[in-house]
Structures are given as structure tokens and as C-alpha cells.
Design an enzyme around this catalytic site. Structure first.
Site, PDB file in Angstrom:
ATOM      1  N   LEU A 236      -4.299  -0.661  14.243  1.00  0.00           N
ATOM      2  CA  LEU A 236      -3.922  -0.743  15.656  1.00  0.00           C
ATOM      3  C   LEU A 236      -3.927   0.635  16.307  1.00  0.00           C
ATOM      4  CD1 LEU A 236      -1.011  -3.332  15.379  1.00  0.00           C
ATOM      5  CD2 LEU A 236      -3.409  -3.759  15.989  1.00  0.00           C
TER       6      LEU A 236
ATOM      7  N   GLY B  54       1.500  -1.222   9.085  1.00  0.00           N
ATOM      8  CA  GLY B  54       2.539  -0.252   8.781  1.00  0.00           C
ATOM      9  C   GLY B  54       3.944  -0.653   9.171  1.00  0.00           C
TER      10      GLY B  54
ATOM     11  N   ASN C  46     -11.320   7.343   2.818  1.00  0.00           N
ATOM     12  CA  ASN C  46     -11.831   8.376   3.721  1.00  0.00           C
ATOM     13  C   ASN C  46     -13.084   9.082   3.200  1.00  0.00           C
ATOM     14  OD1 ASN C  46      -9.511   8.206   5.675  1.00  0.00           O
ATOM     15  ND2 ASN C  46      -8.388   8.857   3.857  1.00  0.00           N
TER      16      ASN C  46
ATOM     17  N   ASP D  25       0.829  -1.202   0.000  1.00  0.00           N
ATOM     18  CA  ASP D  25       0.000   0.000   0.000  1.00  0.00           C
ATOM     19  C   ASP D  25       0.865   1.254   0.000  1.00  0.00           C
ATOM     20  OD1 ASP D  25      -2.786   1.283   0.554  1.00  0.00           O
ATOM     21  OD2 ASP D  25      -1.487   2.140   2.094  1.00  0.00           O
TER      22      ASP D  25
ATOM     23  N   HIS E  85      -7.374   9.733  -2.474  1.00  0.00           N
ATOM     24  CA  HIS E  85      -6.908   9.667  -1.090  1.00  0.00           C
ATOM     25  C   HIS E  85      -7.860  10.357  -0.109  1.00  0.00           C
ATOM     26  CE1 HIS E  85      -2.877   9.349   1.298  1.00  0.00           C
ATOM     27  NE2 HIS E  85      -3.896   8.921   1.991  1.00  0.00           N
TER      28      HIS E  85
ATOM     29  N   LYS F 277      -2.191  23.251   1.923  1.00  0.00           N
ATOM     30  CA  LYS F 277      -2.586  21.863   1.683  1.00  0.00           C
ATOM     31  C   LYS F 277      -3.995  21.852   1.126  1.00  0.00           C
ATOM     32  CE  LYS F 277      -3.225  17.382   3.981  1.00  0.00           C
ATOM     33  NZ  LYS F 277      -3.186  16.665   5.278  1.00  0.00           N
TER      34      LYS F 277
ATOM     35  N   TYR G 223       3.540   9.784   0.488  1.00  0.00           N
ATOM     36  CA  TYR G 223       4.380   9.110   1.473  1.00  0.00           C
ATOM     37  C   TYR G 223       5.844   9.452   1.203  1.00  0.00           C
ATOM     38  CZ  TYR G 223       0.294   6.272   2.748  1.00  0.00           C
ATOM     39  OH  TYR G 223      -0.949   5.848   3.170  1.00  0.00           O
TER      40      TYR G 223
END
Length: 291
Positions: free
Chosen positions: A210, A255, A157, A46, A126, A95, A51
Site C-alpha cells: 500500500l 504490515g 530486492n 514475515d 534481505h 551500515k 526488525y
């Protein structure tokens, strides 16, 4: 239409922190790491263009370039539509989100080039863009699928009416939705959003499964430790089993890049959590029983 996950692996490997792991930056070292994961049956990776400000995709692509046979074995998810302040060419340096056809078409081509693969298996928007022209955005996603650049399109999202508005403008079906969900953040199970994605046939991927470690340190910790010991798994593996028990069998995005942690979670992946255990964990994390 019920959701059916297209992911055969028990979890996806999240590349958000790859740029922060110098030990994996050498193409040969990262190629070894990727091959080890593939040999463990973990072939989904992913990514997102933001990133490491494109570094994650570029590092991964350099490793595939170093060992080209791996490119045929990896399965890629990547995301775009977030413009960071550093990438904003306007005087505002703000942003923002960009779902315009020109931006997304370029983002798809750029990700393909950085990753060094012939096709992105899943390409996700995204974040929802309030200024999205759904007809134009839907068209560019349909065109990318028709051109063989992406295998399927999805979202991340989004709220139900946001993905439904986009879906209404597309010929192809949206395949996936990546959402935040965990014992630390169970809200989608009670506000209707998770039920909506299952009902609409979107395969759920889960980011932060998590809760950034909060699941393992929060109010459910004592019960997690006890049940993990009873089932012979790690507490993290138990928390992921809690997610997989849901309809549509959500696929967590893990992750960690540590091989031993990944191997432990892989070994835990066959656990089927009994219903009373599932509700006991929910009660422990929420601090009250169900109605």
C-alpha cells in the site's frame, strides 16, 4: 518455468512494527493475537533479523514459547544480510551487507533460536551484496536446506542478474523473491524485473503493497473509493486485489497489527478484479493511459 506461489494464505503478516506495539509485548497477549490470526487462516508471518534490532523475532518466539502448540501451526519467513551501524563492530560503524557463509550460518541459527521454531519455512537474503561470493553463499544456503534448518531459500530486492548469478551456484532452487510493488510503485511491471521473476519461477512476495499509505491518499484515491464501494470491499482490499491479479499471484505482506484491519482485508481477499478496473487504476495512479 512459470511461478507458482507456495503461499496458500491471501497475504502474509508483516512483523516489522511488532516491537513498536507494547500492547502485544506480553507473551500471553501476543500468543492470543497469533492464535486468532491462525484461526482466520493466516499462518504466514514475515520477519527479518533487523526488525526492532532482533526484538521482533524475540517477542514472537517468547509468545510461541508461552503457547508451544502454536509453533507447529505458524509458517515463518525471515531475512538476513543487512548489518546496521549499531551492529557493525568496525570503527566505521557503517551500515553494510554481509552474505558471507559464517555470517549467514550464524544468522539462520540465531533466528531459529529467537523464534523458537524447528525450521524457517523461507529464509531470504534481505539485500543484494556487491561483495557476495556466490559459490560460498550458495553453498551455505544449500547446506541449510539439507540440514532441515530452512525449507527454502529466496531473495529480496534483487535484480534479475543478481539472483540468477546466485542461482547458478546453487543445487536447490531459489523459491521466492520479495520486492517492492504497489499502485504507488508499479515500476517493476515495466522495467522487466517482474516478468523475469515470474519467468524464473520465483514466487513473488510484495513488501509495502500500500506504499506506506500513499496508495490510499494518492492520485488513484477517488477511483479506489468508487470501485471499492461498487465491489463491496475496502479501498485497501481493492489495492491488494490489484496486485493479486498479476501473473504468479503476488502475495502482499501486510504490515498492520490491528485485528479489525486484518479481518477486513481477509474478508476482501476473494475479490477478483475485472481487467478494465485494473487498467483504470493503473491509469489513475500514473496520470496517463497505456500506449
Amino acid at each position: 518455468m512459470s511461478a507458482a506461489t507456495p503461499f496458500e494464505a491471501p497475504f502474509l503478516l508483516g512483523m516489522m512494527r511488532l516491537h513498536e506495539e507494547p500492547a502485544l509485548h506480553a507473551p500471553a497477549r501476543l500468543a492470543d493475537w497469533i492464535e486468532a490470526r491462525l484461526d482466520e487462516g493466516l499462518d504466514w508471518f514475515d520477519h527479518a533479523d533487523i526488525y526492532g534490532d532482533r526484538q521482533g523475532e524475540a517477542l514472537f518466539g517468547a509468545a510461541l514459547g508461552h503457547r508451544p502448540d502454536l509453533a507447529k501451526r505458524v509458517r515463518i519467513v525471515t531475512k538476513a544480510s543487512i548489518v546496521t551501524p549499531e551492529r557493525d563492530a568496525s570503527p566505521h560503524r557503517v551500515k553494510h551487507y554481509d552474505s558471507s557463509p559464517a555470517y549467514l550460518a550464524r544468522a539462520i541459527d540465531d533466528s531459529l533460536a529467537r523464534l523458537g521454531v524447528a525450521r524457517l519455512d523461507h529464509f531470504l537474503l534481505h539485500r543484494p551484496d556487491p561483495l557476495m561470493d556466490v559459490e560460498a553463499t550458495g553453498r551455505v544456503l544449500d547446506d541449510a536446506i539439507a540440514a532441515g534448518k530452512i525449507g527454502a531459500a529466496g531473495v529480496s530486492n534483487f535484480l534479475p542478474e543478481q539472483w540468477r548469478r546466485l542461482q547458478g551456484a546453487m543445487h536447490q532452487r531459489l523459491a521466492t523473491h520479495q520486492l517492492q510493488l504497489s499502485l504507488d510503485h508499479p515500476a517493476p511491471l515495466f522495467d522487466g524485473s517482474f516478468d523475469a521473476l515470474v519467468a524464473d519461477g520465483l514466487a513473488p512476495m510484495v513488501w509495502s503493497p500500500l506504499g506506506g499509505g500513499r496508495v490510499l491518499q494518492g492520485p488513484a484515491r477517488p477511483l479506489l473509493l468508487r470501485l471499492a464501494d461498487e465491489h463491496g470491499v475496502t479501498p485497501a482490499g481493492l489495492a491488494l486485489a490489484w496486485l493479486r491479479a498479476l501473473p504468479g499471484r503476488p502475495v502482499p505482506v501486510v504490515g498492520s497489527l490491528k485485528a479489525e484491519r486484518i479481518q477486513a482485508l481477509r474478508a476482501d481477499a476473494e475479490l477478483v478484479l475485472p481487467r478494465p478496473d485494473w487498467f483504470a487504476l493503473l491509469e489513475a495512479t500514473r496520470g496517463h493511459d497505456v500506449a
